[in-house]
Design a protein around this motif. Structure first.
Motif, PDB file in Angstrom:
ATOM      1  N   SER A 146       0.813  -1.225   0.000  1.00  0.00           N
ATOM      2  CA  SER A 146       0.000   0.000   0.000  1.00  0.00           C
ATOM      3  C   SER A 146       0.840   1.265   0.000  1.00  0.00           C
ATOM      4  N   GLY A 147       2.044   1.220  -0.542  1.00  0.00           N
ATOM      5  CA  GLY A 147       2.858   2.418  -0.648  1.00  0.00           C
ATOM      6  C   GLY A 147       3.710   2.679   0.588  1.00  0.00           C
ATOM      7  N   ASP A 148       4.175   3.933   0.710  1.00  0.00           N
ATOM      8  CA  ASP A 148       5.121   4.295   1.763  1.00  0.00           C
ATOM      9  C   ASP A 148       4.461   4.678   3.083  1.00  0.00           C
ATOM     10  N   THR A 149       3.142   4.940   3.035  1.00  0.00           N
ATOM     11  CA  THR A 149       2.442   5.383   4.239  1.00  0.00           C
ATOM     12  C   THR A 149       1.220   4.514   4.475  1.00  0.00           C
ATOM     13  N   LEU A 150       1.089   4.016   5.707  1.00  0.00           N
ATOM     14  CA  LEU A 150      -0.064   3.197   6.064  1.00  0.00           C
ATOM     15  C   LEU A 150      -1.074   4.034   6.834  1.00  0.00           C
ATOM     16  N   GLU A 151      -2.333   3.974   6.391  1.00  0.00           N
ATOM     17  CA  GLU A 151      -3.425   4.709   7.017  1.00  0.00           C
ATOM     18  C   GLU A 151      -4.124   3.806   8.037  1.00  0.00           C
ATOM     19  N   PRO A 152      -4.717   4.388   9.076  1.00  0.00           N
ATOM     20  CA  PRO A 152      -5.486   3.555  10.016  1.00  0.00           C
ATOM     21  C   PRO A 152      -6.865   3.218   9.452  1.00  0.00           C
ATOM     22  N   TRP A 153      -7.139   1.955   9.305  1.00  0.00           N
ATOM     23  CA  TRP A 153      -8.467   1.465   8.923  1.00  0.00           C
ATOM     24  C   TRP A 153      -8.887   0.444   9.973  1.00  0.00           C
ATOM     25  N   LEU A 154     -10.181   0.256  10.059  1.00  0.00           N
ATOM     26  CA  LEU A 154     -10.704  -0.756  10.964  1.00  0.00           C
ATOM     27  C   LEU A 154     -11.045  -2.011  10.159  1.00  0.00           C
ATOM     28  N   PHE A 155     -10.467  -3.113  10.541  1.00  0.00           N
ATOM     29  CA  PHE A 155     -10.718  -4.393   9.867  1.00  0.00           C
ATOM     30  C   PHE A 155     -11.521  -5.265  10.825  1.00  0.00           C
ATOM     31  N   PHE A 156     -12.716  -5.702  10.401  1.00  0.00           N
ATOM     32  CA  PHE A 156     -13.487  -6.548  11.311  1.00  0.00           C
ATOM     33  C   PHE A 156     -14.175  -7.673  10.546  1.00  0.00           C
ATOM     34  N   ARG A 157     -14.442  -8.729  11.281  1.00  0.00           N
ATOM     35  CA  ARG A 157     -15.244  -9.847  10.787  1.00  0.00           C
ATOM     36  C   ARG A 157     -16.504  -9.930  11.647  1.00  0.00           C
ATOM     37  N   ALA A 158     -17.606 -10.278  11.034  1.00  0.00           N
ATOM     38  CA  ALA A 158     -18.855 -10.422  11.791  1.00  0.00           C
ATOM     39  C   ALA A 158     -19.668 -11.580  11.211  1.00  0.00           C
ATOM     40  N   ASN A 159     -20.241 -12.348  12.091  1.00  0.00           N
ATOM     41  CA  ASN A 159     -21.131 -13.438  11.672  1.00  0.00           C
ATOM     42  C   ASN A 159     -22.560 -13.026  12.018  1.00  0.00           C
ATOM     43  N   VAL A 160     -23.379 -12.706  11.016  1.00  0.00           N
ATOM     44  CA  VAL A 160     -24.729 -12.204  11.228  1.00  0.00           C
ATOM     45  C   VAL A 160     -25.702 -13.374  11.107  1.00  0.00           C
ATOM     46  N   THR A 161     -26.431 -13.626  12.168  1.00  0.00           N
ATOM     47  CA  THR A 161     -27.352 -14.770  12.201  1.00  0.00           C
ATOM     48  C   THR A 161     -28.806 -14.284  12.321  1.00  0.00           C
ATOM     49  N   TYR A 162     -29.700 -14.837  11.471  1.00  0.00           N
ATOM     50  CA  TYR A 162     -31.133 -14.534  11.535  1.00  0.00           C
ATOM     51  C   TYR A 162     -31.827 -15.676  12.272  1.00  0.00           C
ATOM     52  N   ARG A 163     -32.688 -15.321  13.208  1.00  0.00           N
ATOM     53  CA  ARG A 163     -33.397 -16.347  13.985  1.00  0.00           C
ATOM     54  C   ARG A 163     -34.909 -16.176  13.812  1.00  0.00           C
ATOM     55  N   ASP A 164     -35.560 -17.274  13.603  1.00  0.00           N
ATOM     56  CA  ASP A 164     -37.020 -17.267  13.566  1.00  0.00           C
ATOM     57  C   ASP A 164     -37.535 -17.175  15.001  1.00  0.00           C
ATOM     58  N   ARG A 165     -38.584 -16.417  15.199  1.00  0.00           N
ATOM     59  CA  ARG A 165     -39.103 -16.251  16.564  1.00  0.00           C
ATOM     60  C   ARG A 165     -39.527 -17.582  17.177  1.00  0.00           C
ATOM     61  N   ALA A 166     -39.964 -18.476  16.340  1.00  0.00           N
ATOM     62  CA  ALA A 166     -40.473 -19.740  16.861  1.00  0.00           C
ATOM     63  C   ALA A 166     -39.410 -20.824  16.913  1.00  0.00           C
TER      64      ALA A 166
END
Length: 588
Positions: A470-490
């Motif tokens: 990424s060149g001569d200068t590194l910028e601060p970025w946020l790197f994240f992983r997320a597991n999104v789960t959908y649940r049926d009410r029943a």
């Protein structure tokens, strides 16, 4: 009251007349008198510098007292065959500069650049490198009030290991860099133990906070300004090439700051010394006024002690000498005294002082394998008058009595900061990037941008990965992983989505730029270590504290919920609801 200040100034003047550069450490502030050279020997030259209190004590006006002093100096120099022409010659032959580390009263010194690796590090052996690193680390810890920490303590070992690693990689290192490196050291093991077992994260964080508090202190900003702490320029004027009498006045500093500066300066001087070819001629002199406390007898071991011992033992081969001044030889380590070839003893006020001096000399003579006629020395010391000294030289069979000559410099006594400013207008000096720059300017050297030489330290809960291309200068970025789960009410979970994202963080908005987020799809290569030679931008405030991290986590959670909301069809009257995987048409 023996006149030792006059004797020492006369000797320093003679060094200057011989073209020998001198590096002077002045804890009291009276060696600045070397600047008070008045070639006309007129009352007008003396008047700004005479003491009003002294004039009042004599019952005369300031102008009359100045005229008296001018006549006194004129006659005193004439008795030694000296006059205005000799004073002018001295002024023309050398450059006399007063440096004031930690203050702008004289020429300030940028001492933190001295933590960079020596230019000839590849030519130095392992022992010399480690000695120099140990001296710097001891000085730095002393400034934090931890002067009793030895080279075997975790704090010392960690900083020394990190600093030596940076040196060997030829990487620039500032105090800001060290703060980050202490929290995130580029090492996994120290000896046979892993880093966390040897020096836990909480302890490293406390050490880093102590250094950061020091760096953030407004009074410490003056240490970041001025000419770089370079022995080459301290001994020779960079423009005229004249030999220099460089007076490092440290009277305004507290004890910890004095030890810090003296240790760093001695480190630099010894490194410079070892780069010089051997010679039998005097190449440079280091002068220290009032050495008490810096080279004490065993078991005291301040950071400066080993450095002075190295200078006394090795300096002769490189054409360098040390001239040390003290009220009493018992203030000095006997091994140090035994390495001093010339002793000058002045008038002593009491018999007790005389006995202590004789005890000190006798012990030092024994260390050097010499015998001493105590009775003869006792008789000679008892007869000394002001400005008369007993000269003991290891190359002579017997001591001699000498008289110190009248000095060319006017002895006005210790100078205040205001007096230094009054007669010493500091020239334009270089700092990083300028003499009035802020700490942020100092950290970065790229057009005022906040750039770091090492990756910024992260708060607990975050860890680092680095983009590799990424060149001569590194910028601060946020790197994240997320597991999104959908649940049926029943029922249980019915669907999940795995997210991997890079988010830009911005200091000005204190927010996450979701619109500029990137799904990590293999286009960016991440690694555990940063590429060599890159610079780093500083972290925004939201990534530097616990409250910011809490807000950050909530912001991510809220965004994921909003971005991944799912609609399902429902017939309330029949109490029927489509499943997550069912389309509205199928449900109908």
């Amino acid at each position: 009251g023996s006149g030792k200040t006059g004797l020492c100034i006369a000797m320093l003047e003679e060094c200057a007349r011989s073209g020998i550069p001198v590096l002077i450490i002045d804890p009291k502030g009276d060696l600045a008198n070397l600047k008070l050279l008045f070639p006309g020997l007129t009352a007008g030259e003396f008047e700004p510098w005479v003491s009003q209190d002294a004039a009042d004590a004599k019952g005369v006006s300031r102008a009359e007292f100045a005229a008296h002093q001018a006549e006194l100096w004129k006659n005193g120099l004439a008795d030694w065959g000296l006059g205005p022409a000799d004073i002018r010659e001295l002024q023309e032959k050398v450059d006399i500069t007063i440096f004031t580390p930690g203050s702008s009263a004289g020429v300030p010194l940028d001492v933190l650049r001295s933590m960079d690796a020596p230019e000839n590090i590849d030519d130095l052996d392992e022992e010399l490198i480690r000695d120099e690193v140990a001296g710097i680390v001891s000085a730095l810890l002393g400034l934090l009030g931890r002067a009793n920490i030895s080279s075997q303590d975790p704090e010392h070992i960690l900083i020394a290991t990190v600093l030596e690693k940076r040196w060997r990689e030829h990487q620039p290192t500032t105090l800001t860099d060290l703060i980050s490196l202490i929290q995130n050291p580029p090492i996994k093991m120290l000896g046979a133990l892993d880093l966390e077992s040897f020096f836990p994260e909480n302890d490293r964080r406390k050490l880093a906070f102590g250094l950061n508090a020091l760096l953030a202190s407004p009074s410490f900003q003056s240490w970041l300004q001025g000419e770089p702490l370079s022995v080459d320029t301290l001994l020779k004027h960079p423009e005229s090439g004249k030999p220099r009498l460089s007076i490092c006045s440290i009277a305004h500093l507290n004890d910890a700051e004095r030890m810090f500066f003296v240790s760093l300066l001695l480190n630099q001087f010894i490194t410079w010394m070892r780069r010089q070819p051997g010679t039998g001629q005097l190449r440079a002199l280091l002068y220290f006024d009032e050495i008490a406390g810096y080279l004490p007898p065993h078991p005291a071991n301040p950071p400066s002690k080993q450095l002075f011992m190295t200078l006394l033992k090795q300096g002769r081969a490189f054409g360098t000498a040390a001239m040390l001044v003290t009220q009493n030889p018992v203030d000095l380590d006997y091994k140090a005294l035994s390495n001093c070839g010339t002793w000058l003893l002045g008038k002593l006020q009491t018999d007790q002082d005389k006995e202590r001096v004789l005890d000190g000399l006798q012990g030092a003579s024994g260390e050097a394998g010499k015998s001493m006629d105590r009775r003869t020395l006792d008789a000679l010391l008892s007869q000394l008058r002001q400005r008369v000294f007993l000269l003991h030289n290891v190359h002579s069979d017997a001591p001699a009595v000498i008289h110190s000559r009248w000095v060319m410099s006017y002895l006005a006594g210790p100078m205040t900061r205001e007096q230094l400013r009054a007669f010493h207008q500091a020239p334009a000096v270089q700092s990083a990037p300028d003499a009035t720059g802020s700490l942020e300017d100092f950290i970065g050297e790229g057009g005022g941008e906040d750039l770091l030489n090492v990756a910024p330290a992260l708060p607990r809960g975050l860890s680092s990965v680095f983009a590799q291309d990424s060149g001569d200068t590194l910028e601060p970025w946020l790197f994240f992983r997320a597991n999104v789960t959908y649940r049926d009410r029943a029922g249980g979970p019915v669907s999940s989505v795995f997210l991997t994202k890079l988010l830009e963080v911005n200091e000005s908005t204190q927010a996450l730029h979701w619109a500029q987020s990137n799904v990590l799809d293999g286009g960016v290569t991440l690694g555990e270590h940063a590429p060599q030679g890159v610079k780093f931008r500083t972290l925004p405030a939201m990534l530097q504290n616990v409250d910011g991290l809490k807000q950050l986590g909530q912001s991510i959670s809220d965004h994921i919920v909003a971005e991944h909301t799912m609609e399902v069809a429902e017939i309330p009257g029949l109490k029927l609801r489509a499943s997550v995987a069912e389309t509205a048409e199928d449900f109908a």
